[in-house]
Motif scaffolding. Sequence first.
Motif, PDB file in Angstrom:
ATOM      1  N   LYS A  67     -19.653 -71.265   0.566  1.00  0.00           N
ATOM      2  CA  LYS A  67     -21.095 -71.404   0.783  1.00  0.00           C
ATOM      3  C   LYS A  67     -21.840 -71.572  -0.539  1.00  0.00           C
ATOM      4  O   LYS A  67     -22.907 -72.160  -0.564  1.00  0.00           O
ATOM      5  CB  LYS A  67     -21.636 -70.194   1.547  1.00  0.00           C
ATOM      6  N   GLU A  68     -21.283 -71.027  -1.623  1.00  0.00           N
ATOM      7  CA  GLU A  68     -21.939 -71.153  -2.917  1.00  0.00           C
ATOM      8  C   GLU A  68     -21.430 -72.402  -3.633  1.00  0.00           C
ATOM      9  O   GLU A  68     -20.360 -72.919  -3.323  1.00  0.00           O
ATOM     10  CB  GLU A  68     -21.742 -69.909  -3.772  1.00  0.00           C
ATOM     11  N   THR A  69     -22.221 -72.855  -4.591  1.00  0.00           N
ATOM     12  CA  THR A  69     -21.818 -74.033  -5.369  1.00  0.00           C
ATOM     13  C   THR A  69     -20.643 -73.672  -6.274  1.00  0.00           C
ATOM     14  O   THR A  69     -20.357 -72.486  -6.504  1.00  0.00           O
ATOM     15  CB  THR A  69     -22.975 -74.551  -6.240  1.00  0.00           C
ATOM     16  N   ASN A  70     -19.999 -74.690  -6.796  1.00  0.00           N
ATOM     17  CA  ASN A  70     -18.894 -74.455  -7.723  1.00  0.00           C
ATOM     18  C   ASN A  70     -19.365 -73.675  -8.946  1.00  0.00           C
ATOM     19  O   ASN A  70     -18.645 -72.811  -9.444  1.00  0.00           O
ATOM     20  CB  ASN A  70     -18.280 -75.791  -8.151  1.00  0.00           C
ATOM     21  N   LEU A  71     -20.581 -73.962  -9.429  1.00  0.00           N
ATOM     22  CA  LEU A  71     -21.109 -73.230 -10.579  1.00  0.00           C
ATOM     23  C   LEU A  71     -21.352 -71.771 -10.221  1.00  0.00           C
ATOM     24  O   LEU A  71     -20.973 -70.872 -10.984  1.00  0.00           O
ATOM     25  CB  LEU A  71     -22.401 -73.870 -11.098  1.00  0.00           C
TER      26      LEU A  71
END
Length: 123
Positions: free
Chosen positions: A25-29
């Motif tokens: 759900k979170e970005t790769n960063l």
Amino acid sequence: MAQKEATVYIVDVGSTMGERSHGRKETNLEFALEYVWDKIMSTVATGRKTAMAGVVAVRTDETLNSLGEGYEHISILHNIAQVQMPQIRKLQRELVVSNTYGGDIVSAMVVAIQMITETCKKL
């Protein structure tokens, strides 16, 4: 004399780090920064003045390092020093996804090694 410890974290902030991979759900960063924040906070929690850290961002929109040509899109966000909460808040604002695809992780490692070399000269 106490042993000094210096760690340089290299963080990819290129445009592709804004994507979500592997069903997360979170970005790769955001995913990568969980590790970085955990390590930095562990260092801060020790309170040791001899535990220092630096942060280099690669694939940044700008270039902020002293090596010049061949080291574009690499920015030193925090020189090697003791990290405290004001610096963490500043880094949280600065470590965001850029609009850049360019940048080289190996060149970022060279910048990090130079930072360590410069710091060791001062000790």
